[in-house]
Design a protein around this motif. Structure first.
Motif, PDB file in Angstrom:
ATOM      1  N   GLY A 246      33.649 -27.010  26.554  1.00  0.00           N
ATOM      2  CA  GLY A 246      32.477 -27.870  26.436  1.00  0.00           C
ATOM      3  C   GLY A 246      32.218 -28.585  27.747  1.00  0.00           C
ATOM      4  N   LYS A 247      31.877 -29.871  27.667  1.00  0.00           N
ATOM      5  CA  LYS A 247      31.595 -30.638  28.885  1.00  0.00           C
ATOM      6  C   LYS A 247      32.837 -30.869  29.736  1.00  0.00           C
ATOM      7  CE  LYS A 247      27.639 -33.138  26.952  1.00  0.00           C
ATOM      8  NZ  LYS A 247      27.070 -34.472  26.608  1.00  0.00           N
ATOM      9  N   ASP A 248      34.008 -30.741  29.125  1.00  0.00           N
ATOM     10  CA  ASP A 248      35.239 -30.941  29.886  1.00  0.00           C
ATOM     11  C   ASP A 248      35.504 -29.828  30.891  1.00  0.00           C
ATOM     12  OD1 ASP A 248      35.807 -33.314  28.639  1.00  0.00           O
ATOM     13  OD2 ASP A 248      37.133 -32.431  27.127  1.00  0.00           O
ATOM     14  N   ARG A 249      34.718 -28.752  30.801  1.00  0.00           N
ATOM     15  CA  ARG A 249      34.936 -27.665  31.750  1.00  0.00           C
ATOM     16  C   ARG A 249      34.826 -28.151  33.181  1.00  0.00           C
ATOM     17  NH1 ARG A 249      30.550 -23.309  33.195  1.00  0.00           N
ATOM     18  NH2 ARG A 249      30.307 -24.842  34.854  1.00  0.00           N
ATOM     19  N   TYR A 250      34.003 -29.161  33.426  1.00  0.00           N
ATOM     20  CA  TYR A 250      33.780 -29.631  34.779  1.00  0.00           C
ATOM     21  C   TYR A 250      34.986 -30.392  35.338  1.00  0.00           C
ATOM     22  CZ  TYR A 250      29.036 -28.225  33.766  1.00  0.00           C
ATOM     23  OH  TYR A 250      27.925 -27.475  33.421  1.00  0.00           O
ATOM     24  N   LYS A 251      35.934 -30.751  34.461  1.00  0.00           N
ATOM     25  CA  LYS A 251      37.166 -31.372  34.943  1.00  0.00           C
ATOM     26  C   LYS A 251      38.032 -30.363  35.683  1.00  0.00           C
ATOM     27  CE  LYS A 251      39.463 -33.581  31.846  1.00  0.00           C
ATOM     28  NZ  LYS A 251      40.078 -33.937  30.527  1.00  0.00           N
ATOM     29  N   TYR A 252      37.796 -29.079  35.399  1.00  0.00           N
ATOM     30  CA  TYR A 252      38.659 -28.025  35.937  1.00  0.00           C
ATOM     31  C   TYR A 252      37.974 -27.172  36.996  1.00  0.00           C
ATOM     32  CZ  TYR A 252      40.851 -29.396  31.563  1.00  0.00           C
ATOM     33  OH  TYR A 252      41.393 -30.125  30.539  1.00  0.00           O
ATOM     34  N   THR A 253      36.839 -27.635  37.464  1.00  0.00           N
ATOM     35  CA  THR A 253      36.106 -26.885  38.501  1.00  0.00           C
ATOM     36  C   THR A 253      35.732 -27.830  39.641  1.00  0.00           C
ATOM     37  OG1 THR A 253      34.018 -27.306  37.327  1.00  0.00           O
ATOM     38  CG2 THR A 253      35.167 -25.237  36.849  1.00  0.00           C
ATOM     39  N   PRO A 254      35.591 -27.310  40.856  1.00  0.00           N
ATOM     40  CA  PRO A 254      35.259 -28.156  42.002  1.00  0.00           C
ATOM     41  C   PRO A 254      33.866 -28.772  41.850  1.00  0.00           C
ATOM     42  CG  PRO A 254      36.125 -26.024  42.703  1.00  0.00           C
ATOM     43  CD  PRO A 254      35.821 -25.905  41.248  1.00  0.00           C
ATOM     44  N   ASP A 255      33.673 -29.946  42.441  1.00  0.00           N
ATOM     45  CA  ASP A 255      32.354 -30.576  42.443  1.00  0.00           C
ATOM     46  C   ASP A 255      31.638 -30.262  43.749  1.00  0.00           C
ATOM     47  OD1 ASP A 255      33.941 -32.062  44.080  1.00  0.00           O
ATOM     48  OD2 ASP A 255      33.135 -33.997  43.474  1.00  0.00           O
ATOM     49  N   LYS A 262      42.663 -31.065  41.579  1.00  0.00           N
ATOM     50  CA  LYS A 262      43.196 -30.185  40.534  1.00  0.00           C
ATOM     51  C   LYS A 262      44.097 -30.935  39.560  1.00  0.00           C
ATOM     52  CE  LYS A 262      43.352 -26.567  44.065  1.00  0.00           C
ATOM     53  NZ  LYS A 262      44.232 -25.689  44.871  1.00  0.00           N
ATOM     54  N   ASP A 263      44.027 -32.264  39.580  1.00  0.00           N
ATOM     55  CA  ASP A 263      44.942 -33.056  38.758  1.00  0.00           C
ATOM     56  C   ASP A 263      44.813 -32.745  37.268  1.00  0.00           C
ATOM     57  OD1 ASP A 263      45.792 -34.211  41.065  1.00  0.00           O
ATOM     58  OD2 ASP A 263      44.709 -36.106  40.797  1.00  0.00           O
ATOM     59  N   ALA A 264      43.626 -32.368  36.816  1.00  0.00           N
ATOM     60  CA  ALA A 264      43.428 -32.096  35.394  1.00  0.00           C
ATOM     61  C   ALA A 264      44.290 -30.936  34.919  1.00  0.00           C
ATOM     62  CB  ALA A 264      41.961 -31.800  35.117  1.00  0.00           C
ATOM     63  N   TYR A 265      44.656 -30.044  35.829  1.00  0.00           N
ATOM     64  CA  TYR A 265      45.495 -28.903  35.459  1.00  0.00           C
ATOM     65  C   TYR A 265      46.936 -29.322  35.132  1.00  0.00           C
ATOM     66  CZ  TYR A 265      41.899 -25.544  36.827  1.00  0.00           C
ATOM     67  OH  TYR A 265      40.735 -24.805  36.901  1.00  0.00           O
ATOM     68  N   ASP A 266      47.314 -30.542  35.538  1.00  0.00           N
ATOM     69  CA  ASP A 266      48.666 -31.008  35.277  1.00  0.00           C
ATOM     70  C   ASP A 266      48.932 -31.199  33.790  1.00  0.00           C
ATOM     71  OD1 ASP A 266      49.109 -31.015  37.980  1.00  0.00           O
ATOM     72  OD2 ASP A 266      48.746 -33.165  38.227  1.00  0.00           O
ATOM     73  N   GLU A 267      47.872 -31.329  32.996  1.00  0.00           N
ATOM     74  CA  GLU A 267      48.051 -31.534  31.553  1.00  0.00           C
ATOM     75  C   GLU A 267      48.344 -30.227  30.825  1.00  0.00           C
ATOM     76  OE1 GLU A 267      43.531 -31.391  29.795  1.00  0.00           O
ATOM     77  OE2 GLU A 267      44.081 -33.135  31.025  1.00  0.00           O
TER      78      GLU A 267
END
Length: 342
Positions: A246-255, A262-267
């Motif tokens: 959903g909208k969280d996809r943008y947490k895992y892609t460059p702006d 890439k901190d979101a990938y740590d989860e």
């Protein structure tokens, strides 16, 4: 001086020269007087003389006897202790030897038990590896997560569930990104076959709507329609990730400003990371209006917003399809687990 004085002095001298006649008694008396005068003039030094009383000698002898008697008694008293100590030393020496022999036996037993324990631990270790990696990576000897990270995150080439172990191993051991790209070009047929096998094995209801489009893209690739295969692969990847994140996809892609990390990938777990990390490269920012250079590796944004041989080619079509089919494989695992629990 008068003549009378001279005469008197002369008379005295003449009398002394003649001497005085003394009796024996007078002579002895004179000697005694002179000796008394000499003694009175000499220094009066008297050295003390120490004399040990006889009783003291008796006391010393008695004390010596007591000491000797006490020494004899002491020797008699400690002799049993010394004898016991000697026996104890002998016993300890023998005990140490026995203990060393026992320790050797215990060590041997522990080694056998440890060996058996390690053999029994084999399935557990295999299960742990299964928890870390997808099936196609489990047989790779000495695999390190850093190596997986280089392929999936840095180079953006999927490894989750595909390709087959031999190809995955080649990608991991390859000397750099260029060599990995060449592997995609040389082994595209077997990679396409691996993608098809994975997709056709998906059985969950959540993944079912995407399977026909994945198969269509693979057929286009196999028939030589690489541009069509890549375009459909790009749309398929976007649809899958939007539905999943959903909208969280943008947490895992460059702006656009390049500030997102890439901190979101740590989860993610290791398995999740392996599956989703390639989208970081697939979604690198690309804007034609900004004059960005067309990337040469697979880019979802460049596939959607430009037509250029720099982007559309067989290697990129293979890379895009690998990502789409790998994501379907991961989502099917999650959906199958949820459906099984339900």
């Amino acid at each position: 001086m008068t003549d009378e004085t001279v005469a008197e002095s002369g008379d005295d001298r003449d009398e002394g020269e003649k001497g005085i006649e003394l009796t024996p008694e007078q002579t002895e008396t004179l000697r005694s007087s002179i000796a008394s005068i000499q003694r009175s003039l000499a220094p009066q030094i008297k050295l003390p003389t120490f004399t040990l009383p006889e009783s003291a000698f008796k006391n010393v002898i008695a004390i010596s006897g007591i000491v000797e008697a006490q020494q004899a008694l002491m020797a008699d008293a400690i002799r049993p202790i010394l004898d016991a100590q000697a026996a104890w030393r002998n016993q300890i020496s023998g005990g140490i030897a026995e203990s060393l022999a026992s320790a050797s036996k215990i060590t041997s037993m522990l080694a056998e038990q440890q060996s058996a324990w390690l053999r029994s631990l084999g399935p557990t270790i295999a299960a742990m590896r299964a928890a870390f990696y997808p099936p196609n990576l489990r047989a790779i000897q000495g695999l390190k997560f850093a190596e997986v990270n280089t392929v999936v995150m840095v180079d953006g080439i999927p490894l989750y569930g595909l390709p087959r172990t031999a190809t995955a191993d080649a990608l991991i051991r390859a000397d750099g990104a260029s060599e990995r790209r060449r592997i995609l070009g040389r082994r595209w047929r077997t990679i396409s076959a691996d993608c098809r096998t994975v997709v056709m094995g998906c059985e969950s209801q959540a993944v079912a709507p995407y399977v026909p489009f994945a198969v269509a893209a693979l057929e286009a690739l196999d028939e030589g329609h690489t541009a069509a295969a890549q375009a459909l692969a790009g749309s398929l990847v976007d649809a899958i990730l939007n539905a999943y994140f959903g909208k969280d996809r943008y947490k895992y892609t460059p702006d656009r400003n390049g500030k997102r990390t890439k901190d979101a990938y740590d989860e993610f777990s290791i398995r999740q990371f392996t599956a989703f990390a390639p989208m970081w490269q697939a979604y690198q920012q690309f804007f034609v209006t900004d004059g960005d250079k067309v990337p040469t590796t697979f880019s979802r944004n460049a596939t959607a917003h430009t037509v250029s041989p720099r982007q559309f080619n067989r290697r990129n079509a293979v890379q895009g399809l690998m990502l789409a089919c790998s994501l379907l494989y991961r989502l099917d695992e999650e959906a199958a687990s949820v459906e099984a629990d339900a």
